[in-house]
Motif scaffolding. Structure first.
Motif, PDB file in Angstrom:
ATOM      1  N   VAL A 108       0.977  -1.297  -0.140  1.00 51.90           N
ATOM      2  CA  VAL A 108      -0.019  -0.003   0.057  1.00 51.90           C
ATOM      3  C   VAL A 108       1.173   1.175  -0.178  1.00 51.90           C
ATOM      4  O   VAL A 108       1.869   1.400   0.308  1.00 51.90           O
ATOM      5  CB  VAL A 108      -0.881   0.182   1.149  1.00 51.90           C
ATOM      6  CG1 VAL A 108      -2.063  -0.884   1.024  1.00 51.90           C
ATOM      7  CG2 VAL A 108      -0.214  -0.063   2.449  1.00 51.90           C
ATOM      8  N   LEU A 109       0.186   2.376  -0.633  1.00 51.91           N
ATOM      9  CA  LEU A 109       0.745   3.537  -0.579  1.00 51.91           C
ATOM     10  C   LEU A 109       0.037   4.533   0.396  1.00 51.91           C
ATOM     11  O   LEU A 109      -1.085   4.765   0.092  1.00 51.91           O
ATOM     12  CB  LEU A 109       0.915   4.512  -1.868  1.00 51.91           C
ATOM     13  CG  LEU A 109       1.610   3.539  -3.120  1.00 51.91           C
ATOM     14  CD1 LEU A 109       1.570   4.159  -4.415  1.00 51.91           C
ATOM     15  CD2 LEU A 109       3.133   3.417  -2.556  1.00 51.91           C
ATOM     16  N   THR A 110       0.578   5.058   1.534  1.00 50.51           N
ATOM     17  CA  THR A 110      -0.384   5.854   2.297  1.00 50.51           C
ATOM     18  C   THR A 110       0.534   7.219   2.693  1.00 50.51           C
ATOM     19  O   THR A 110       1.437   7.598   3.333  1.00 50.51           O
ATOM     20  CB  THR A 110      -0.235   5.169   3.826  1.00 50.51           C
ATOM     21  OG1 THR A 110      -0.467   3.909   3.692  1.00 50.51           O
ATOM     22  CG2 THR A 110      -1.165   5.912   4.698  1.00 50.51           C
ATOM     23  N   PRO A 111      -0.006   8.250   1.985  1.00 47.63           N
ATOM     24  CA  PRO A 111       0.231   9.708   2.351  1.00 47.63           C
ATOM     25  C   PRO A 111      -0.067  10.393   3.428  1.00 47.63           C
ATOM     26  O   PRO A 111      -0.929   9.803   4.186  1.00 47.63           O
ATOM     27  CB  PRO A 111      -0.760  10.545   1.120  1.00 47.63           C
ATOM     28  CG  PRO A 111      -1.243   9.496  -0.018  1.00 47.63           C
ATOM     29  CD  PRO A 111      -1.440   8.127   0.819  1.00 47.63           C
ATOM     30  N   SER A 112       0.751  11.005   4.056  1.00 49.86           N
ATOM     31  CA  SER A 112       0.566  11.405   5.399  1.00 49.86           C
ATOM     32  C   SER A 112      -0.328  12.545   5.711  1.00 49.86           C
ATOM     33  O   SER A 112      -0.845  12.804   6.626  1.00 49.86           O
ATOM     34  CB  SER A 112       2.073  12.212   5.774  1.00 49.86           C
ATOM     35  OG  SER A 112       2.388  13.276   5.029  1.00 49.86           O
ATOM     36  N   VAL A 113      -1.043  13.026   4.457  1.00 52.75           N
ATOM     37  CA  VAL A 113      -2.265  13.911   4.636  1.00 52.75           C
ATOM     38  C   VAL A 113      -3.107  13.567   3.540  1.00 52.75           C
ATOM     39  O   VAL A 113      -2.842  12.935   2.603  1.00 52.75           O
ATOM     40  CB  VAL A 113      -1.603  15.453   4.516  1.00 52.75           C
ATOM     41  CG1 VAL A 113      -0.730  15.883   5.769  1.00 52.75           C
ATOM     42  CG2 VAL A 113      -0.865  15.710   2.973  1.00 52.75           C
ATOM     43  N   SER A 114      -4.395  14.019   3.735  1.00 53.46           N
ATOM     44  CA  SER A 114      -5.471  14.071   2.637  1.00 53.46           C
ATOM     45  C   SER A 114      -5.599  15.451   2.074  1.00 53.46           C
ATOM     46  O   SER A 114      -6.295  15.395   0.914  1.00 53.46           O
ATOM     47  CB  SER A 114      -6.596  13.399   2.993  1.00 53.46           C
ATOM     48  OG  SER A 114      -7.261  14.337   4.156  1.00 53.46           O
ATOM     49  N   GLN A 115      -4.966  16.424   2.448  1.00 57.64           N
ATOM     50  CA  GLN A 115      -4.994  17.664   1.788  1.00 57.64           C
ATOM     51  C   GLN A 115      -3.813  18.417   2.057  1.00 57.64           C
ATOM     52  O   GLN A 115      -3.141  18.173   2.900  1.00 57.64           O
ATOM     53  CB  GLN A 115      -6.235  18.383   2.654  1.00 57.64           C
ATOM     54  CG  GLN A 115      -7.543  18.106   2.351  1.00 57.64           C
ATOM     55  CD  GLN A 115      -8.570  18.837   3.360  1.00 57.64           C
ATOM     56  OE1 GLN A 115      -8.592  20.169   3.618  1.00 57.64           O
ATOM     57  NE2 GLN A 115      -9.638  18.074   4.095  1.00 57.64           N
ATOM     58  N   ALA A 116      -3.355  19.166   0.967  1.00 63.46           N
ATOM     59  CA  ALA A 116      -2.108  19.861   0.933  1.00 63.46           C
ATOM     60  C   ALA A 116      -2.347  21.083   0.241  1.00 63.46           C
ATOM     61  O   ALA A 116      -3.153  21.436  -0.701  1.00 63.46           O
ATOM     62  CB  ALA A 116      -1.042  19.208   0.551  1.00 63.46           C
ATOM     63  N   ASN A 117      -1.316  22.043   0.493  1.00 59.59           N
ATOM     64  CA  ASN A 117      -1.176  23.354  -0.331  1.00 59.59           C
ATOM     65  C   ASN A 117       0.039  23.347  -1.324  1.00 59.59           C
ATOM     66  O   ASN A 117       0.861  22.431  -0.960  1.00 59.59           O
ATOM     67  CB  ASN A 117      -0.861  24.509   0.600  1.00 59.59           C
ATOM     68  CG  ASN A 117      -2.153  24.845   1.483  1.00 59.59           C
ATOM     69  OD1 ASN A 117      -3.236  24.764   0.920  1.00 59.59           O
ATOM     70  ND2 ASN A 117      -1.738  24.924   2.797  1.00 59.59           N
ATOM     71  N   PRO A 118      -0.066  24.047  -2.210  1.00 61.04           N
ATOM     72  CA  PRO A 118       0.845  24.042  -3.307  1.00 61.04           C
ATOM     73  C   PRO A 118       2.359  24.416  -2.337  1.00 61.04           C
ATOM     74  O   PRO A 118       2.311  25.365  -1.544  1.00 61.04           O
ATOM     75  CB  PRO A 118       0.585  25.148  -4.235  1.00 61.04           C
ATOM     76  CG  PRO A 118      -0.851  25.305  -4.265  1.00 61.04           C
ATOM     77  CD  PRO A 118      -1.107  24.755  -2.739  1.00 61.04           C
ATOM     78  N   GLY A 119       3.518  23.687  -2.895  1.00 62.94           N
ATOM     79  CA  GLY A 119       4.651  23.884  -2.237  1.00 62.94           C
ATOM     80  C   GLY A 119       5.015  23.013  -0.862  1.00 62.94           C
ATOM     81  O   GLY A 119       6.111  22.853  -0.383  1.00 62.94           O
ATOM     82  N   ASP A 120       3.938  22.410  -0.223  1.00 59.27           N
ATOM     83  CA  ASP A 120       4.190  21.606   0.896  1.00 59.27           C
ATOM     84  C   ASP A 120       4.922  20.315   0.612  1.00 59.27           C
ATOM     85  O   ASP A 120       4.898  19.893  -0.442  1.00 59.27           O
ATOM     86  CB  ASP A 120       2.618  21.218   1.406  1.00 59.27           C
ATOM     87  CG  ASP A 120       1.753  22.306   2.160  1.00 59.27           C
ATOM     88  OD1 ASP A 120       2.330  23.299   2.309  1.00 59.27           O
ATOM     89  OD2 ASP A 120       0.563  21.976   2.498  1.00 59.27           O
ATOM     90  N   VAL A 121       5.636  19.924   1.569  1.00 58.24           N
ATOM     91  CA  VAL A 121       6.247  18.664   1.449  1.00 58.24           C
ATOM     92  C   VAL A 121       5.287  17.658   2.356  1.00 58.24           C
ATOM     93  O   VAL A 121       5.138  17.911   3.454  1.00 58.24           O
ATOM     94  CB  VAL A 121       7.540  18.674   2.038  1.00 58.24           C
ATOM     95  CG1 VAL A 121       8.234  17.133   1.861  1.00 58.24           C
ATOM     96  CG2 VAL A 121       8.387  19.657   1.505  1.00 58.24           C
ATOM     97  N   ILE A 122       5.157  16.548   1.642  1.00 57.38           N
ATOM     98  CA  ILE A 122       4.417  15.611   2.325  1.00 57.38           C
ATOM     99  C   ILE A 122       5.296  14.335   2.384  1.00 57.38           C
ATOM    100  O   ILE A 122       6.151  13.999   1.419  1.00 57.38           O
ATOM    101  CB  ILE A 122       3.143  15.426   1.985  1.00 57.38           C
ATOM    102  CG1 ILE A 122       3.034  14.912   0.362  1.00 57.38           C
ATOM    103  CG2 ILE A 122       2.065  16.716   1.896  1.00 57.38           C
ATOM    104  CD1 ILE A 122       1.647  14.477  -0.064  1.00 57.38           C
ATOM    105  N   GLN A 123       4.886  13.289   3.036  1.00 55.05           N
ATOM    106  CA  GLN A 123       5.352  12.195   3.131  1.00 55.05           C
ATOM    107  C   GLN A 123       4.630  10.820   2.772  1.00 55.05           C
ATOM    108  O   GLN A 123       3.294  11.042   2.930  1.00 55.05           O
ATOM    109  CB  GLN A 123       5.939  11.455   4.498  1.00 55.05           C
ATOM    110  CG  GLN A 123       6.916  12.546   5.198  1.00 55.05           C
ATOM    111  CD  GLN A 123       7.420  12.042   6.641  1.00 55.05           C
ATOM    112  OE1 GLN A 123       6.674  11.436   7.175  1.00 55.05           O
ATOM    113  NE2 GLN A 123       8.875  12.272   6.730  1.00 55.05           N
TER     114      GLN A 123
END
Length: 189
Positions: free
Chosen positions: A59-74
């Motif tokens: 599975v692939l699990t993003p750390s967030v379900s919402q983000a802003n342009p330029g954010d770094v997510i895992q």
């Protein structure tokens, strides 16, 4: 003269055996292990191997379900019930906008693990990431930067990956849940 001939044959055999054993000895794998031809369909070219039709044990699990342009997510890539993988190839794509990879995978990914490589799929740069090792792992976390500009009206991004259990056993089109990207820098409520 016969001695020189025997010595020559012996040296040739020695060098041939050395070259063969070096080429097949476990060690570092080629750091440029994913060809650019994989950018679109993300299918490895492993002789006559075909993707598994079984449900992917990953599975692939993003750390967030919402983000802003330029954010770094895992994005956590992991095996289900302890399943291990030896290879991974991943991109982020815009829902409904085709096969172009978007955003950028962070250089820190390569610094944390020598088995991770960031590559570029045109027209973007640093928009694909791969992991390859002779030893299977259960999980790895990858950092990704949200693109500053998404296509007009497109606000959902998902991650797509190919997982390799072995050279001949792999799964393609393993997708994450989509992430909503705000077009105005504010989170969706």
């Amino acid at each position: 003269m016969r001695f020189l001939l025997v010595l020559g044959v012996a040296l040739c055999c020695f060098f041939a055996a050395s070259a063969f054993s070096t080429a097949h000895r476990p060690g570092k794998l080629n750091p440029n292990h994913v060809p650019s031809s994989a950018c679109v369909d993300m299918v490895p070219v492993h002789n006559d191997s075909v993707a598994s039709s079984d449900p992917a044990p990953y599975v692939l699990t993003p750390s967030v379900s919402q983000a802003n342009p330029g954010d770094v997510i895992q994005v956590v890539t992991s095996g289900i019930n302890g399943a291990k993988f030896k290879g991974l190839y991943m991109q982020a794509r815009v829902v409904g906008a085709g096969v172009d990879a978007v955003g950028k995978f962070m250089q820190e990914n390569e610094e944390r693990s020598p088995a991770v490589r960031i590559s570029s799929c045109p027209p973007g740069e640093k928009n694909a990431v791969s992991y390859i090792s002779r030893t299977g792992i259960e999980t790895i976390t990858i950092d990704w930067r949200v693109p500053e500009n998404l296509p007009e009206g497109m606000h959902n991004v998902y991650f797509r990956a190919t997982f390799l259990e072995s050279f001949s056993r792999f799964w393609v089109n393993v997708d994450s849940e989509p992430i909503f990207i705000s077009s105005d820098g504010h989170q969706k409520h």
